[in-house]
Enzyme design. Sequence first.
Site, PDB file in Angstrom:
ATOM      1  CB  THR A  45      -5.030  -5.490  28.839  1.00 46.57           C
ATOM      2  OG1 THR A  45      -3.762  -5.166  28.249  1.00 46.57           O
ATOM      3  CG2 THR A  45      -5.081  -6.996  29.056  1.00 46.57           C
ATOM      4  CG  HIS A  50       2.342  -1.580  26.405  1.00 49.62           C
ATOM      5  ND1 HIS A  50       3.455  -2.354  26.655  1.00 49.62           N
ATOM      6  CD2 HIS A  50       1.318  -2.167  27.084  1.00 49.62           C
ATOM      7  CE1 HIS A  50       3.134  -3.364  27.441  1.00 49.62           C
ATOM      8  NE2 HIS A  50       1.844  -3.280  27.719  1.00 49.62           N
ATOM      9  CG  HIS A  53       2.154  -5.639  23.615  1.00 45.53           C
ATOM     10  ND1 HIS A  53       1.528  -4.541  24.148  1.00 45.53           N
ATOM     11  CD2 HIS A  53       1.633  -6.714  24.248  1.00 45.53           C
ATOM     12  CE1 HIS A  53       0.660  -4.928  25.061  1.00 45.53           C
ATOM     13  NE2 HIS A  53       0.694  -6.229  25.150  1.00 45.53           N
ATOM     14  CE  LYS A  87      -0.265  -8.192  34.267  1.00 42.32           C
ATOM     15  NZ  LYS A  87       0.471  -9.242  33.611  1.00 42.32           N
ATOM     16  NE  ARG A  91      -4.470  -8.756  33.289  1.00 44.30           N
ATOM     17  CZ  ARG A  91      -3.659  -7.850  32.744  1.00 44.30           C
ATOM     18  NH1 ARG A  91      -4.073  -6.615  32.615  1.00 44.30           N
ATOM     19  NH2 ARG A  91      -2.450  -8.175  32.323  1.00 44.30           N
ATOM     20  CD  GLN A 181      -0.953 -18.356  27.084  1.00 40.33           C
ATOM     21  OE1 GLN A 181      -1.296 -17.474  27.867  1.00 40.33           O
ATOM     22  NE2 GLN A 181       0.313 -18.535  26.744  1.00 40.33           N
ATOM     23  CG  ASP A 202       4.949 -12.514  31.390  1.00 46.49           C
ATOM     24  OD1 ASP A 202       5.287 -12.810  30.221  1.00 46.49           O
ATOM     25  OD2 ASP A 202       4.101 -11.648  31.655  1.00 46.49           O
ATOM     26  CE  LYS A 237       6.220  -2.261  33.890  1.00 45.02           C
ATOM     27  NZ  LYS A 237       4.908  -2.448  34.535  1.00 45.02           N
ATOM     28  CE  LYS A 240       4.228   1.424  32.810  1.00 48.35           C
ATOM     29  NZ  LYS A 240       2.790   1.674  32.811  1.00 48.35           N
ATOM     30  CB  THR A 241       7.674   8.662  29.601  1.00 44.10           C
ATOM     31  OG1 THR A 241       6.255   8.818  29.383  1.00 44.10           O
ATOM     32  CG2 THR A 241       8.293   7.967  28.395  1.00 44.10           C
TER      33      THR A 241
END
Length: 434
Positions: A45, A50, A53, A87, A91, A181, A202, A237, A240-241
Amino acid sequence: MTVSSNDLLTDLQARGLIAQMTSEEELKSHLASGSRTLYCGFDPTADSLHLGHLVPLLVLKRFQDAGHNPIALVGGATGLIGDPSFKAAERQLNTSDVVAGWAQKIRDQVSQFVKFDEVSNPARVVNNLDWAGQMNVLDFLREIGKHFSVNAMINKESVQQRLNREGAGISFTEFSYALLQGMDFAELNREYDCTIQIGGSDQWGNIVGGIDLSRRQNQAQVFGMTVPLVTKADGTKFGKTESGAVWLDPKKTSQYAFYQFWMNTADADVYKFLKYFTFLSMEDIDAIEQADKESMGKPQAQSILAREATRLVHGEEGLAAAERITQALFSGEAEQLSEQDLEQIQLDGLPSSSLAEANLAETPLTSLLAEAGLAASGKQVKDALQRNSVFVNGEAKGMDDNMSAADIFSSVKGYYGKFFLVKLGKKKHHLFTL
Protein backbone atom coordinates in the site's frame (compact mmCIF):
# COMPACT_ATOMS: atom_id res chain seq x y z
CA MET A 1 17.86 -15.58 22.02
CA THR A 2 16.48 -18.63 20.18
CA VAL A 3 13.71 -20.79 21.65
CA SER A 4 12.85 -24.35 20.72
CA SER A 5 9.74 -25.25 18.79
CA ASN A 6 8.20 -26.73 21.95
CA ASP A 7 8.71 -23.47 23.84
CA LEU A 8 7.78 -21.12 20.97
CA LEU A 9 4.11 -20.54 21.79
CA THR A 10 4.93 -20.24 25.49
CA ASP A 11 7.52 -17.55 24.70
CA LEU A 12 5.13 -15.71 22.34
CA GLN A 13 2.42 -15.73 25.01
CA ALA A 14 4.83 -14.48 27.67
CA ARG A 15 5.78 -11.59 25.39
CA GLY A 16 2.12 -10.71 24.81
CA LEU A 17 2.50 -11.47 21.11
CA ILE A 18 -0.59 -13.68 20.68
CA ALA A 19 -3.98 -11.99 20.39
CA GLN A 20 -5.98 -14.98 19.10
CA MET A 21 -5.33 -18.48 17.84
CA THR A 22 -7.38 -21.41 16.63
CA SER A 23 -7.31 -24.79 18.40
CA GLU A 24 -4.52 -23.92 20.83
CA GLU A 25 -3.71 -27.44 22.04
CA GLU A 26 -3.81 -28.90 18.54
CA LEU A 27 -1.60 -26.09 17.25
CA LYS A 28 0.93 -26.76 20.03
CA SER A 29 1.01 -30.46 19.08
CA HIS A 30 1.26 -29.56 15.39
CA LEU A 31 4.29 -27.34 15.99
CA ALA A 32 5.94 -29.82 18.35
CA SER A 33 5.66 -32.74 15.93
CA GLY A 34 7.80 -31.37 13.12
CA SER A 35 8.97 -28.43 11.05
CA ARG A 36 5.90 -26.56 9.79
CA THR A 37 5.33 -23.98 7.06
CA LEU A 38 3.58 -20.73 7.95
CA TYR A 39 2.92 -17.48 6.18
CA CYS A 40 2.12 -13.83 6.71
CA GLY A 41 0.91 -11.42 4.05
CA PHE A 42 2.07 -7.85 3.41
CA ASP A 43 0.09 -5.70 1.00
CA PRO A 44 2.01 -3.07 -1.00
CA THR A 45 0.00 0.00 0.00
CA ALA A 46 3.14 2.19 -0.09
CA ASP A 47 6.72 1.91 -1.32
CA SER A 48 7.94 0.75 2.10
CA LEU A 49 6.78 -1.21 5.09
CA HIS A 50 6.37 0.80 8.30
CA LEU A 51 6.78 0.14 11.98
CA GLY A 52 3.35 -1.50 12.28
CA HIS A 53 4.59 -4.33 10.04
CA LEU A 54 7.57 -5.08 12.25
CA VAL A 55 5.76 -7.23 14.83
CA PRO A 56 4.50 -9.86 12.32
CA LEU A 57 7.82 -9.72 10.45
CA LEU A 58 9.71 -10.52 13.63
CA VAL A 59 7.20 -13.25 14.51
CA LEU A 60 8.04 -14.89 11.16
CA LYS A 61 11.71 -14.70 12.18
CA ARG A 62 10.92 -16.19 15.61
CA PHE A 63 9.22 -19.15 13.92
CA GLN A 64 12.16 -19.67 11.58
CA ASP A 65 14.64 -19.51 14.46
CA ALA A 66 12.57 -22.24 16.16
CA GLY A 67 12.94 -24.51 13.10
CA HIS A 68 9.87 -23.70 10.99
CA ASN A 69 9.62 -22.57 7.37
CA PRO A 70 8.34 -19.01 6.86
CA ILE A 71 6.66 -17.68 3.74
CA ALA A 72 6.32 -13.92 3.31
CA LEU A 73 3.49 -13.23 0.90
CA VAL A 74 3.62 -9.94 -0.97
CA GLY A 75 0.10 -8.95 -2.01
CA GLY A 76 0.54 -7.96 -5.62
CA ALA A 77 -3.10 -8.94 -6.18
CA THR A 78 -4.68 -7.97 -2.86
CA GLY A 79 -2.79 -4.67 -2.99
CA LEU A 80 -4.77 -3.82 -6.12
CA ILE A 81 -8.05 -4.26 -4.18
CA GLY A 82 -7.49 -2.86 -0.68
CA ASP A 83 -8.34 -4.45 2.64
CA PRO A 84 -11.44 -2.87 4.22
CA SER A 85 -10.65 -4.19 7.70
CA PHE A 86 -11.43 -1.42 10.20
CA LYS A 87 -10.77 1.32 7.63
CA ALA A 88 -13.03 4.36 7.84
CA ALA A 89 -13.39 4.76 4.09
CA GLU A 90 -12.68 3.12 0.75
CA ARG A 91 -9.03 3.06 -0.26
CA GLN A 92 -7.87 4.96 -3.31
CA LEU A 93 -7.03 2.31 -5.91
CA ASN A 94 -3.50 2.46 -7.32
CA THR A 95 -2.46 1.45 -10.81
CA SER A 96 -1.04 -2.01 -11.47
CA ASP A 97 2.36 -0.53 -12.38
CA VAL A 98 2.56 1.39 -9.10
CA VAL A 99 1.53 -1.64 -7.04
CA ALA A 100 4.01 -3.87 -8.90
CA GLY A 101 6.84 -1.45 -8.12
CA TRP A 102 5.86 -1.27 -4.47
CA ALA A 103 5.55 -5.07 -4.30
CA GLN A 104 9.17 -5.46 -5.44
CA LYS A 105 10.42 -2.99 -2.83
CA ILE A 106 8.50 -4.74 -0.06
CA ARG A 107 9.79 -8.10 -1.25
CA ASP A 108 13.34 -6.77 -0.82
CA GLN A 109 12.56 -5.39 2.64
CA VAL A 110 11.00 -8.62 3.89
CA SER A 111 14.12 -10.45 2.78
CA GLN A 112 16.15 -8.62 5.47
CA PHE A 113 14.41 -10.45 8.29
CA VAL A 114 14.35 -14.12 7.31
CA LYS A 115 17.06 -16.42 5.98
CA PHE A 116 17.00 -17.95 2.49
CA ASP A 117 20.38 -19.70 2.43
CA GLU A 118 22.60 -21.83 4.65
CA VAL A 119 19.72 -23.02 6.83
CA SER A 120 17.75 -26.27 6.77
CA ASN A 121 14.45 -24.38 6.84
CA PRO A 122 14.85 -21.62 4.22
CA ALA A 123 12.28 -18.88 3.84
CA ARG A 124 10.58 -17.97 0.59
CA VAL A 125 8.82 -14.89 -0.71
CA VAL A 126 5.76 -15.31 -2.95
CA ASN A 127 3.41 -12.90 -4.73
CA ASN A 128 -0.29 -13.71 -4.82
CA LEU A 129 -0.60 -12.05 -8.23
CA ASP A 130 1.08 -15.20 -9.58
CA TRP A 131 -2.11 -17.21 -9.01
CA ALA A 132 -4.87 -14.63 -8.62
CA GLY A 133 -3.79 -12.91 -11.83
CA GLN A 134 -4.24 -16.12 -13.80
CA MET A 135 -7.85 -16.75 -12.74
CA ASN A 136 -10.77 -15.42 -14.75
CA VAL A 137 -13.85 -14.04 -13.06
CA LEU A 138 -16.08 -17.07 -13.74
CA ASP A 139 -13.54 -19.51 -12.29
CA PHE A 140 -13.09 -17.23 -9.27
CA LEU A 141 -16.84 -17.12 -8.60
CA ARG A 142 -17.27 -20.88 -9.09
CA GLU A 143 -14.16 -22.14 -7.32
CA ILE A 144 -13.81 -19.56 -4.54
CA GLY A 145 -17.01 -17.56 -4.21
CA LYS A 146 -19.31 -20.55 -3.77
CA HIS A 147 -17.52 -21.47 -0.50
CA PHE A 148 -18.17 -18.10 1.19
CA SER A 149 -21.43 -17.20 2.91
CA VAL A 150 -22.49 -13.60 2.31
CA ASN A 151 -24.38 -13.76 5.61
CA ALA A 152 -21.18 -14.55 7.51
CA MET A 153 -19.18 -11.93 5.59
CA ILE A 154 -21.71 -9.18 6.31
CA ASN A 155 -21.67 -10.04 10.01
CA LYS A 156 -17.90 -9.47 10.29
CA GLU A 157 -17.23 -6.56 12.62
CA SER A 158 -14.97 -4.80 10.11
CA VAL A 159 -17.72 -4.89 7.46
CA GLN A 160 -20.45 -3.89 9.92
CA GLN A 161 -18.49 -0.79 10.89
CA ARG A 162 -18.46 0.33 7.28
CA LEU A 163 -22.11 -0.54 6.66
CA ASN A 164 -23.25 1.35 9.75
CA ARG A 165 -21.15 4.45 9.06
CA GLU A 166 -22.76 7.26 7.13
CA GLY A 167 -21.23 7.75 3.71
CA ALA A 168 -20.20 5.42 0.92
CA GLY A 169 -20.39 2.12 2.88
CA ILE A 170 -18.30 -0.59 1.26
CA SER A 171 -17.84 -1.46 -2.41
CA PHE A 172 -18.15 -4.95 -3.83
CA THR A 173 -14.44 -4.70 -4.64
CA GLU A 174 -13.35 -4.33 -1.02
CA PHE A 175 -16.07 -6.71 0.16
CA SER A 176 -14.37 -9.36 -2.02
CA TYR A 177 -10.98 -8.90 -0.35
CA ALA A 178 -11.67 -11.68 2.16
CA LEU A 179 -12.14 -14.16 -0.72
CA LEU A 180 -8.75 -13.29 -2.18
CA GLN A 181 -7.00 -13.69 1.17
CA GLY A 182 -8.81 -16.98 1.77
CA MET A 183 -7.66 -18.16 -1.66
CA ASP A 184 -4.05 -17.32 -0.69
CA PHE A 185 -4.14 -19.66 2.30
CA ALA A 186 -5.72 -22.51 0.31
CA GLU A 187 -3.18 -22.04 -2.51
CA LEU A 188 -0.17 -22.01 -0.17
CA ASN A 189 -1.56 -25.04 1.65
CA ARG A 190 -1.77 -26.97 -1.65
CA GLU A 191 1.54 -25.78 -3.07
CA TYR A 192 3.80 -25.71 0.01
CA ASP A 193 1.88 -27.64 2.69
CA CYS A 194 1.50 -24.32 4.55
CA THR A 195 -0.60 -24.97 7.64
CA ILE A 196 -0.42 -21.75 9.68
CA GLN A 197 -1.29 -18.15 8.86
CA ILE A 198 -0.29 -15.25 11.11
CA GLY A 199 -1.42 -11.64 10.87
CA GLY A 200 -2.54 -8.63 12.84
CA SER A 201 -5.60 -8.97 15.05
CA ASP A 202 -7.62 -6.96 12.51
CA GLN A 203 -7.13 -9.91 10.11
CA TRP A 204 -8.87 -12.51 12.27
CA GLY A 205 -12.01 -12.69 10.13
CA ASN A 206 -9.99 -13.03 6.91
CA ILE A 207 -7.77 -15.72 8.45
CA VAL A 208 -10.79 -17.76 9.60
CA GLY A 209 -12.16 -17.53 6.05
CA GLY A 210 -8.92 -18.98 4.68
CA ILE A 211 -8.98 -21.80 7.23
CA ASP A 212 -12.49 -22.73 6.17
CA LEU A 213 -11.63 -22.59 2.45
CA SER A 214 -8.56 -24.81 2.97
CA ARG A 215 -10.77 -27.33 4.75
CA ARG A 216 -13.39 -27.26 2.00
CA GLN A 217 -11.04 -27.33 -0.99
CA ASN A 218 -8.09 -29.33 0.35
CA GLN A 219 -9.64 -31.32 3.20
CA ALA A 220 -6.79 -29.95 5.30
CA GLN A 221 -6.59 -28.85 8.89
CA VAL A 222 -4.83 -25.53 9.10
CA PHE A 223 -4.42 -22.97 11.87
CA GLY A 224 -4.52 -19.24 12.40
CA MET A 225 -2.82 -16.93 14.88
CA THR A 226 -2.92 -13.17 15.25
CA VAL A 227 -0.55 -10.73 16.88
CA PRO A 228 -1.86 -7.67 18.72
CA LEU A 229 -2.03 -4.31 17.03
CA VAL A 230 0.53 -2.26 18.93
CA THR A 231 -0.89 0.50 21.12
CA LYS A 232 0.72 3.12 23.33
CA ALA A 233 -0.19 3.58 26.96
CA ASP A 234 -1.26 7.19 26.42
CA GLY A 235 -3.73 6.25 23.70
CA THR A 236 -1.82 7.89 20.84
CA LYS A 237 -1.08 5.90 17.70
CA PHE A 238 2.06 3.78 17.71
CA GLY A 239 4.60 4.26 14.91
CA LYS A 240 3.70 7.88 14.20
CA THR A 241 5.69 11.06 14.74
CA GLU A 242 4.89 14.70 14.00
CA SER A 243 6.40 14.20 10.56
CA GLY A 244 4.37 11.05 9.84
CA ALA A 245 4.87 7.30 9.84
CA VAL A 246 8.13 5.64 10.88
CA TRP A 247 9.20 3.67 7.82
CA LEU A 248 11.63 0.75 7.53
CA ASP A 249 13.24 2.26 4.42
CA PRO A 250 16.15 4.51 5.53
CA LYS A 251 15.45 6.82 2.58
CA LYS A 252 12.06 7.60 4.14
CA THR A 253 13.03 7.44 7.82
CA SER A 254 16.77 7.77 8.46
CA GLN A 255 18.59 5.42 10.80
CA TYR A 256 19.06 8.37 13.17
CA ALA A 257 15.32 9.24 13.18
CA PHE A 258 14.47 5.56 13.62
CA TYR A 259 16.86 5.29 16.59
CA GLN A 260 15.46 8.48 18.15
CA PHE A 261 11.90 7.17 17.84
CA TRP A 262 12.79 4.33 20.19
CA MET A 263 14.84 6.57 22.49
CA ASN A 264 11.70 8.64 23.02
CA THR A 265 9.59 5.67 24.10
CA ALA A 266 7.58 6.37 27.25
CA ASP A 267 8.51 4.50 30.42
CA ALA A 268 4.99 3.01 30.44
CA ASP A 269 5.63 1.32 27.05
CA VAL A 270 9.33 0.51 26.93
CA TYR A 271 9.34 -2.90 28.62
CA LYS A 272 6.42 -4.11 26.51
CA PHE A 273 8.23 -2.93 23.38
CA LEU A 274 11.40 -4.74 24.46
CA LYS A 275 9.30 -7.93 24.47
CA TYR A 276 7.77 -7.19 21.05
CA PHE A 277 10.68 -5.74 19.10
CA THR A 278 13.82 -7.45 20.42
CA PHE A 279 15.12 -10.99 20.77
CA LEU A 280 16.32 -10.46 24.32
CA SER A 281 15.13 -13.23 26.62
CA MET A 282 12.24 -12.60 29.00
CA GLU A 283 14.70 -13.06 31.87
CA ASP A 284 16.96 -10.32 30.48
CA ILE A 285 14.03 -7.94 29.97
CA ASP A 286 12.76 -8.55 33.50
CA ALA A 287 16.28 -7.86 34.79
CA ILE A 288 16.45 -4.58 32.86
CA GLU A 289 13.10 -3.51 34.31
CA GLN A 290 14.17 -4.42 37.84
CA ALA A 291 17.48 -2.57 37.48
CA ASP A 292 15.64 0.53 36.25
CA LYS A 293 13.29 0.39 39.25
CA GLU A 294 16.24 0.19 41.64
CA SER A 295 18.23 2.89 39.87
CA MET A 296 17.87 6.51 40.91
CA GLY A 297 19.10 7.71 37.52
CA LYS A 298 17.83 7.62 33.96
CA PRO A 299 16.32 4.26 32.86
CA GLN A 300 18.52 2.21 30.55
CA ALA A 301 15.62 0.43 28.80
CA GLN A 302 15.12 3.05 26.09
CA SER A 303 18.74 2.99 24.94
CA ILE A 304 18.74 -0.82 24.89
CA LEU A 305 15.50 -0.86 22.88
CA ALA A 306 16.86 1.75 20.45
CA ARG A 307 20.06 -0.23 19.87
CA GLU A 308 18.35 -3.61 19.46
CA ALA A 309 15.56 -2.40 17.17
CA THR A 310 17.87 -0.27 15.01
CA ARG A 311 20.32 -3.15 14.65
CA LEU A 312 17.50 -5.49 13.58
CA VAL A 313 16.21 -3.15 10.86
CA HIS A 314 19.33 -1.26 9.76
CA GLY A 315 22.19 -3.55 10.72
CA GLU A 316 25.41 -2.75 12.56
CA GLU A 317 26.37 0.04 10.14
CA GLY A 318 23.00 1.73 10.50
CA LEU A 319 23.20 1.50 14.28
CA ALA A 320 26.71 2.94 14.29
CA ALA A 321 25.54 5.86 12.13
CA ALA A 322 22.60 6.57 14.43
CA GLU A 323 24.78 6.48 17.52
CA ARG A 324 27.40 8.70 15.86
CA ILE A 325 24.82 11.41 15.16
CA THR A 326 23.24 11.06 18.59
CA GLN A 327 26.61 11.50 20.31
CA ALA A 328 27.41 14.53 18.17
CA LEU A 329 24.07 16.26 18.80
CA PHE A 330 23.42 15.48 22.43
CA SER A 331 26.94 15.77 23.85
CA GLY A 332 26.81 19.57 23.64
CA GLU A 333 30.11 19.52 21.77
CA ALA A 334 28.94 19.96 18.17
CA GLU A 335 31.43 22.82 17.66
CA GLN A 336 34.24 20.27 18.05
CA LEU A 337 33.07 18.28 15.02
CA SER A 338 35.38 18.42 12.04
CA GLU A 339 34.18 19.39 8.58
CA GLN A 340 34.44 15.73 7.61
CA ASP A 341 32.36 14.78 10.68
CA LEU A 342 29.57 17.15 9.66
CA GLU A 343 29.60 15.84 6.09
CA GLN A 344 29.53 12.28 7.41
CA ILE A 345 26.54 12.75 9.72
CA GLN A 346 24.67 14.21 6.75
CA LEU A 347 25.37 10.98 4.91
CA ASP A 348 24.47 8.98 8.00
CA GLY A 349 20.96 10.40 7.99
CA LEU A 350 20.84 13.59 10.03
CA PRO A 351 17.98 15.66 8.52
CA SER A 352 19.67 18.28 6.35
CA SER A 353 19.09 20.61 3.45
CA SER A 354 20.96 23.12 1.31
CA LEU A 355 20.28 26.85 1.41
CA ALA A 356 20.59 29.30 -1.44
CA GLU A 357 22.02 32.45 0.14
CA ALA A 358 20.29 34.70 -2.39
CA ASN A 359 16.84 33.52 -1.26
CA LEU A 360 17.32 33.79 2.50
CA ALA A 361 16.32 37.44 2.75
CA GLU A 362 12.94 36.64 1.17
CA THR A 363 12.26 33.53 3.28
CA PRO A 364 10.55 33.87 6.68
CA LEU A 365 12.49 31.91 9.27
CA THR A 366 9.29 30.33 10.57
CA SER A 367 8.50 28.94 7.10
CA LEU A 368 12.05 27.67 6.57
CA LEU A 369 12.17 25.74 9.84
CA ALA A 370 8.64 24.33 9.45
CA GLU A 371 9.39 23.14 5.89
CA ALA A 372 12.57 21.49 7.20
CA GLY A 373 10.42 19.39 9.55
CA LEU A 374 11.54 21.01 12.81
CA ALA A 375 7.90 21.81 13.63
CA ALA A 376 4.46 21.07 12.24
CA SER A 377 3.72 24.72 11.47
CA GLY A 378 5.24 28.18 11.35
CA LYS A 379 3.23 29.07 14.46
CA GLN A 380 5.00 26.32 16.43
CA VAL A 381 8.35 27.71 15.28
CA LYS A 382 7.30 31.22 16.34
CA ASP A 383 6.26 29.93 19.77
CA ALA A 384 9.64 28.20 20.17
CA LEU A 385 11.50 31.36 19.17
CA GLN A 386 9.53 33.38 21.70
CA ARG A 387 10.61 30.87 24.38
CA ASN A 388 14.25 31.13 23.22
CA SER A 389 14.05 27.42 22.37
CA VAL A 390 15.67 27.69 18.94
CA PHE A 391 19.45 27.33 18.83
CA VAL A 392 21.71 27.94 15.85
CA ASN A 393 25.21 26.51 16.28
CA GLY A 394 24.59 26.53 20.02
CA GLU A 395 23.33 30.11 20.28
CA ALA A 396 19.77 30.68 21.55
CA LYS A 397 17.70 32.90 19.26
CA GLY A 398 14.61 35.02 19.89
CA MET A 399 12.63 36.75 17.18
CA ASP A 400 10.65 39.72 16.05
CA ASP A 401 7.69 39.56 13.69
CA ASN A 402 9.67 40.38 10.56
CA MET A 403 12.66 38.11 11.03
CA SER A 404 13.90 36.46 7.86
CA ALA A 405 16.13 33.40 7.50
CA ALA A 406 18.95 35.74 6.43
CA ASP A 407 18.67 37.70 9.69
CA ILE A 408 19.33 34.70 11.85
CA PHE A 409 21.95 32.94 9.75
CA SER A 410 23.97 36.14 9.22
CA SER A 411 24.08 36.68 12.99
CA VAL A 412 25.81 33.36 13.65
CA LYS A 413 29.19 32.16 12.48
CA GLY A 414 28.77 29.04 10.39
CA TYR A 415 30.86 26.01 11.19
CA TYR A 416 33.58 26.05 8.52
CA GLY A 417 31.74 29.01 6.99
CA LYS A 418 28.81 26.95 5.70
CA PHE A 419 27.24 24.59 8.30
CA PHE A 420 24.39 25.72 10.57
CA LEU A 421 23.12 23.19 13.07
CA VAL A 422 19.63 24.24 14.19
CA LYS A 423 18.02 22.75 17.28
CA LEU A 424 14.37 23.34 18.20
CA GLY A 425 13.54 22.34 21.75
CA LYS A 426 15.50 19.43 23.16
CA LYS A 427 15.19 16.84 20.40
CA LYS A 428 14.65 18.33 16.92
CA HIS A 429 17.80 18.93 14.86
CA HIS A 430 18.43 19.99 11.29
CA LEU A 431 21.69 20.75 9.50
CA PHE A 432 21.56 23.59 6.95
CA THR A 433 24.40 24.05 4.46
CA LEU A 434 25.04 27.27 2.57
